[in-house]
Design a protein around this motif. Structure first.
Motif, PDB file in Angstrom:
ATOM      1  N   GLY A 157      43.940  58.879  16.413  1.00 48.91           N
ATOM      2  CA  GLY A 157      44.538  59.190  17.707  1.00 48.91           C
ATOM      3  C   GLY A 157      44.180  60.096  18.590  1.00 48.91           C
ATOM      4  O   GLY A 157      43.899  61.023  18.083  1.00 48.91           O
ATOM      5  N   ARG A 158      43.767  59.850  19.900  1.00 50.66           N
ATOM      6  CA  ARG A 158      43.351  61.036  20.609  1.00 50.66           C
ATOM      7  C   ARG A 158      44.473  61.530  21.909  1.00 50.66           C
ATOM      8  O   ARG A 158      45.245  60.571  21.986  1.00 50.66           O
ATOM      9  CB  ARG A 158      42.044  60.546  21.646  1.00 50.66           C
ATOM     10  N   ILE A 159      44.353  62.957  22.125  1.00 46.13           N
ATOM     11  CA  ILE A 159      45.250  63.170  23.204  1.00 46.13           C
ATOM     12  C   ILE A 159      44.393  64.201  24.004  1.00 46.13           C
ATOM     13  O   ILE A 159      43.741  65.215  23.489  1.00 46.13           O
ATOM     14  CB  ILE A 159      46.568  63.759  23.017  1.00 46.13           C
ATOM     15  N   ASN A 160      44.202  63.889  25.444  1.00 42.16           N
ATOM     16  CA  ASN A 160      43.603  64.952  26.391  1.00 42.16           C
ATOM     17  C   ASN A 160      44.528  65.803  26.806  1.00 42.16           C
ATOM     18  O   ASN A 160      44.288  67.149  27.245  1.00 42.16           O
ATOM     19  CB  ASN A 160      42.703  64.124  27.120  1.00 42.16           C
ATOM     20  N   GLY A 161      45.450  65.145  27.620  1.00 40.95           N
ATOM     21  CA  GLY A 161      46.313  65.974  28.238  1.00 40.95           C
ATOM     22  C   GLY A 161      47.760  65.571  28.184  1.00 40.95           C
ATOM     23  O   GLY A 161      48.042  64.273  27.871  1.00 40.95           O
ATOM     24  N   LEU A 162      48.471  66.350  28.584  1.00 44.84           N
ATOM     25  CA  LEU A 162      50.244  66.219  28.365  1.00 44.84           C
ATOM     26  C   LEU A 162      50.914  66.782  29.501  1.00 44.84           C
ATOM     27  O   LEU A 162      50.742  68.166  29.756  1.00 44.84           O
ATOM     28  CB  LEU A 162      50.748  66.501  27.033  1.00 44.84           C
ATOM     29  N   GLU A 163      51.650  66.229  30.521  1.00 43.49           N
ATOM     30  CA  GLU A 163      52.634  66.696  31.525  1.00 43.49           C
ATOM     31  C   GLU A 163      53.982  66.334  31.290  1.00 43.49           C
ATOM     32  O   GLU A 163      54.315  65.298  31.096  1.00 43.49           O
ATOM     33  CB  GLU A 163      51.855  66.037  32.723  1.00 43.49           C
ATOM     34  N   ILE A 164      54.823  66.976  31.609  1.00 45.10           N
ATOM     35  CA  ILE A 164      56.169  67.182  31.293  1.00 45.10           C
ATOM     36  C   ILE A 164      56.894  67.689  32.522  1.00 45.10           C
ATOM     37  O   ILE A 164      56.848  68.901  32.735  1.00 45.10           O
ATOM     38  CB  ILE A 164      56.675  67.789  29.914  1.00 45.10           C
ATOM     39  N   VAL A 165      57.412  66.865  33.269  1.00 40.05           N
ATOM     40  CA  VAL A 165      58.117  67.422  34.567  1.00 40.05           C
ATOM     41  C   VAL A 165      59.523  67.130  34.555  1.00 40.05           C
ATOM     42  O   VAL A 165      60.226  66.032  34.157  1.00 40.05           O
ATOM     43  CB  VAL A 165      57.402  66.553  35.781  1.00 40.05           C
ATOM     44  N   SER A 166      60.587  68.074  34.896  1.00 43.83           N
ATOM     45  CA  SER A 166      61.685  67.882  35.108  1.00 43.83           C
ATOM     46  C   SER A 166      62.278  67.088  36.228  1.00 43.83           C
ATOM     47  O   SER A 166      61.585  67.442  37.541  1.00 43.83           O
ATOM     48  CB  SER A 166      62.670  69.326  34.968  1.00 43.83           C
TER      49      SER A 166
END
Length: 973
Positions: A157-166
């Motif tokens: 599995g790859r992951i480049n970016g993660l964004e978590i917004v309320s």
């Protein structure tokens, strides 16, 4: 509500959140969490926090990985996506306050295919995939209840970016004011949110199924100036973050532009047509007291012809006058109008309905056919059948002559068949026509000794491929056309080598041949398509039709270097061999050729369009998707036939329309799903197409699976339901106006495994969600207890079954469906349709033996009517005959099967008497075009443009043009 979507990203389009996270995360001072994954040395996108491949979770920091993993840095396309971490069975953990969040995971690779699976807080979200140079996204809403977010990444599995917004949903939307006038307005307001870059405004009308985004604003208020007096609207608002992430919709509010204190107005009276031209209709009506406005409505169908409420009137205009001119139509057809009065009290009931006249008759160029008289020896006599032409008046009558003497006592006026008890195998027959079109007497015919006509074939010799594999030939798909202008159909037959291939399979194939035969067995010519045309169901789609109106059909198809025409002339380079080591033909020129039907001579050749171009544009790099071809004939101008050639349907889809007129081939338009605005049409095609005038404007559309292309080469509608193997287009439900489309679908993720939709709009009328790849489906009127056609689907390829046998309105008749789902045919004496299929054992032979069965709707079982021993079907499980069509005799259909050894074709006809008098189906435009596309890819049965079945209304007389003069040019004799 959870949302999962796959989006292909080619550039960094987000505006970054104001976040500066180093050693810890403080959610109370930041409105989002942005992470960039890679190595400790790779660049970090602005505003994002770095997560290196060795950064392990610790409680003080509040985030990190479950273990050290691998990383890659491709250098492109931007700081966020160029680098990523990659491994199997690892996690990313984040300490985060409880609440509602929007999560976006970005995963992809600049040079390689990606498939990565994710689970968030224990819930499995499955795989997201992308090709090299693309970046997939998983987006969803997550509720945190234990101050912990854990993302588990699966194998490789790859992951480049993660964004978590309320994301806080707006709950304060309110209607501030409503004005009631010709220029009505609604003003909305809500509590502002500091996290909003802007707000999206959504609205739905009274009859709308869902909201549509109508505008955006940066303020916490909005005035809608597009509302109309007398209607009600529901609104919702969303907050859009600076990253582009959008919240769930707010509370809903209703705004009614109706003043309950004012009485609803009276409807207008005496609505009439005061003027009618080809391109406009002017209406007038009496003034109504207290009217503020008048709304004008139009329908394409007469409401008196359907149950109450079945015909919907569309609002087309607003006026304050008592007259209105509709200049948005062409009056080749009748239209139906109503007007309603409007004031503050609302909208009145409708006025009387008025019909506009047809100002010009638009006739379609069609074949000038003979009566196709047939006589067949039967028990106790001779069955005789002949055609009623589409140009015959309703009261045409017939007399049958045996050996020069009249055989019937009085003229036959209620059918086009006759059983002659005194006839013998040695008799000859003619039919004389009373008040009919065309010749007054048919040619004389002899009696068939069997219920089929044997047509001898010239079977090609087999051969050996370059890799030493031997192959033989068998008769395959066929089409018909009047090649020599004598009013009688000739047969154009494709010879299929035993090593023909599906596009997904490698290997050499033998050459493809096309032969033309007269019904007496005379071979007219042979085309050798050469080594540079691969053999298989998806490669050679041939069209047989009279495209230039000279009374003789042309043959049009894709050709290549080395194709040899019917007179021995070679197209292109005869020495070229573009086959690669896997047998695919992925280089070299591609041609489109028009051949003369009478001789097989090449008339013109041009570059084939849609062109191959870059293979990857079609979805793979080895030609599977790039070499998926379709073709059809369509009356794009409403009068003369055009050629439509198509390429691709799993991903990109391109259709090109041509005209063959006055010895010249000209391109009319190109539809490409890659063009801006057409993106939703990608991936919607079937292994076949249909052609019909679905929007009632007199011009044909191309039903391209789950999408429809308009006559002008623009998209008419697309459902987004994706690819399928079978579809059926006709007036399947006579109780509702217009045509319907029944289709099966392969994609398990869409909410419909099979179903029926409105052909003009794509509106779903009924559907079954099977969560399965549904392989086949059929629509045919097989049960007289229910109005219209019935429809059902096959078992899916994974072994599950369809949901049952349905009436045209979706009612479940039975969970027991006919075990026949390939073709349907009009064969016996009633108006219902029989089932055309085969007996097939995939373990013993790639071919089956044809059969015609009738559905016993009371016992729910098939009853065999015909098993043509000594014949064989084509195209493996699909059980296709070479052709089914209304070829000889009356309006019912014939079937052509090859003999088991492919030494002959057998043209089977019914000998059942019928009391139904219907014009030949070959003069119904939808049916005739069905015959033209029947051989295309996965053969489908033909359908009529009107409802033909139990308790049908009298069929419409086709508006066609045949004869010695068509469109100002002399017909060749």
């Amino acid at each position: 509500m959870k949302k999962i979507s796959i989006v292909l990203i080619t550039a960094l389009v987000v505006s970054l959140l104001p976040t500066n996270l180093t050693n810890s995360i403080q959610a109370e001072t930041n409105d989002g969490y942005l992470f960039d994954f890679g190595s400790a040395d790779s660049p970090v996108a602005d505003g994002y926090t770095q997560v290196s491949n060795t950064l392990l979770y610790d409680e003080e920091r509040g985030y990190g990985l479950s273990k050290a993993v691998n990383n890659r840095d491709r250098g492109n396309p931007d700081d966020l996506r160029r680098d990523f971490i990659i491994d199997s069975d690892y996690s990313f953990e984040l300490d985060i306050p409880n609440g509602e969040y929007f999560v976006r995971i970005i995963a992809g690779d600049d040079i390689a295919f990606n498939r990565s699976s994710f689970a968030i807080n224990g819930e499995d979200y499955g795989n997201i995939t992308s090709s090299g140079g693309e970046y997939a996204e998983l987006t969803t809403d997550v509720t945190i209840t234990d101050e912990k977010l854990t993302i588990d990444i699966g194998e490789n599995g790859r992951i480049n970016g993660l964004e978590i917004v309320s994301m806080t949903q707006i709950d304060s939307l309110a209607v501030d004011s409503i004005s009631y006038s010709a220029d009505s307005e609604v003003t909305l307001s809500w509590q502002s949110d500091p996290n909003a870059s802007h707000y999206n405004i959504y609205r739905k009308g009274e009859n709308d199924e869902g909201f549509e985004r109508m505008d955006e604003t940066t303020e916490a208020n909005y005035t809608d100036t597009t509302v109309e007096l007398g209607y009600s609207y529901t609104y919702a608002v969303t907050l859009v973050h600076s990253s582009g992430i959008e919240s769930e919709k707010s509370n809903e509010v209703l705004a009614s532009i109706i003043n309950e204190d004012v009485e609803k107005p009276q409807p207008p009276s005496d609505l009439t047509v005061s003027n009618a031209e080809l391109d406009n209709i002017t209406l007038n009506w009496n003034v109504v007291d207290n009217a503020s406005l008048y709304y004008v409505y139009r329908a394409n169908f007469n409401p008196e012809d359907y149950p109450e409420g079945a015909v919907e009137f569309e609002k087309i205009g607003t006026t304050s006058d008592t007259s209105f001119t509709d200049d948005s139509i062409l009056t080749y057809n009748a239209y139906y109008y109503q007007v309603r009065t409007v004031n503050e009290g609302g909208i009145s009931d409708p006025s009387n309905t008025t019909e506009s006249p047809v100002t010009e008759v638009q006739k379609r160029q069609m074949e000038q056919l003979d009566r196709a008289l047939v006589a067949v020896e039967s028990d106790d006599g001779v069955y005789v059948g002949w055609k009623m032409l589409g140009t015959d008046p309703k009261d045409v009558k017939f007399n049958v002559f045996r050996d020069g003497e009249k055989a019937n006592e009085k003229p036959i006026e209620n059918s086009t068949n006759f059983f002659d008890e005194d006839g013998t195998a040695d008799s000859t027959y003619q039919v004389k026509i009373i008040k009919g079109s065309g010749d007054k007497v048919t040619k004389e015919v002899s009696v068939w000794s069997e219920n089929y006509l044997s047509i001898a074939l010239d079977k090609p010799e087999g051969g050996t491929t370059p890799d030493g594999v031997d192959y033989t030939y068998s008769a395959n798909d066929a089409s018909v056309g009047d090649l020599d202008g004598d009013g009688e159909y000739e047969i154009i037959l494709k010879w299929d080598p035993s090593n023909s291939k599906d596009n997904s399979h490698s290997g050499y194939t033998g050459n493809v041949y096309l032969d033309a035969y007269k019904l007496d067995g005379t071979k007219m010519w042979r085309l050798d398509l050469g080594r540079n045309i691969r053999a298989g169901a998806h490669y050679t789609q041939f069209l047989v039709y009279d495209f230039d109106g000279n009374g003789k059909s042309e043959v049009v198809l894709k050709t290549g270097d080395g194709t040899v025409d019917g007179e021995g002339n070679v197209i292109g380079n005869p020495e070229a061999d573009w086959r690669n080591g896997s047998g695919f033909i992925l280089d070299g020129p591609e041609y489109l050729t028009v051949f003369e039907g009478e001789t097989g001579k090449e008339l013109t050749t041009t570059d084939y369009s849609p062109a191959r171009g870059n293979l990857n544009d079609w979805g793979d790099n080895y030609g599977n998707r790039a070499d998926r071809f379709l073709a059809g004939v369509a009356y794009l101008d409403g009068e003369r036939p055009s050629i439509v050639m198509a390429r691709g349907y799993y991903t990109r889809a391109v259709l090109v329309a041509y005209n063959w007129r006055d010895g010249e081939l000209t391109q009319e338009w190109v539809f490409d799903s890659d063009e801006e605005g057409n993106e939703d049409y990608a991936g919607q095609g079937n292994h076949s197409l249909s052609v019909a005038d679905v929007d009632q404007d007199g011009k044909d559309e191309i039903i391209y699976g789950a999408a429809v292309i308009d006559d002008d080469g623009t998209g008419l509608h697309t459902t987004g339901w994706g690819h399928g193997d079978a579809q059926h287009v006709s007036d399947l439900n006579p109780n509702r106006p217009g045509l319907e489309i029944f289709q099966v679908h392969e994609d398990r993720s869409i909410p419909i495994g099979y179903g029926i939709r409105d052909a003009a709009t794509g509106e779903k009328l009924f559907g079954i969600d099977l969560n399965a790849d549904v392989g086949r489906g059929l629509a045919a009127d097989i049960d007289p207890r229910y109005d219209g056609a019935e429809f059902w689907a096959s078992g899916a390829w994974d072994g599950s079954t369809g949901n049952g046998l349905h009436a045209a309105d979706g009612e479940l008749i039975s969970q027991n469906t006919p075990r026949s789902v390939n073709h349907a045919i009009w064969w016996d004496g009633d108006l219902g349709r029989e089932l055309l299929d085969h007996t097939f054992d995939s373990n013993s032979d790639p071919h089956g033996v044809g059969r015609i069965d009738k559905w016993d709707y009371e016992k729910e079982e098939l009853v065999n009517l015909l098993t043509p021993e000594g014949t064989r079907t084509s195209n493996w499980t699909k059980g296709n005959p070479s052709l089914q069509a209304d070829l000889v005799g009356d309006w019912r259909e014939e079937v052509i099967w090859p003999s088991a050894d492919s030494e002959e074709l057998r043209l089977y006809t019914t000998t059942d008497l019928t009391e139904e008098k219907i014009h030949t189906l070959m003069h119904d435009p939808v049916y005739r075009l069905s015959i033209a596309w029947q051989n295309v890819a996965y053969n489908q049965p033909p359908h009529t443009g009107f409802f033909l079945g139990y308790d049908m209304e009298e069929p419409p007389r086709p508006v066609i043009e045949t004869g010695d003069e068509l469109f100002g040019q002399e017909k060749n004799k």
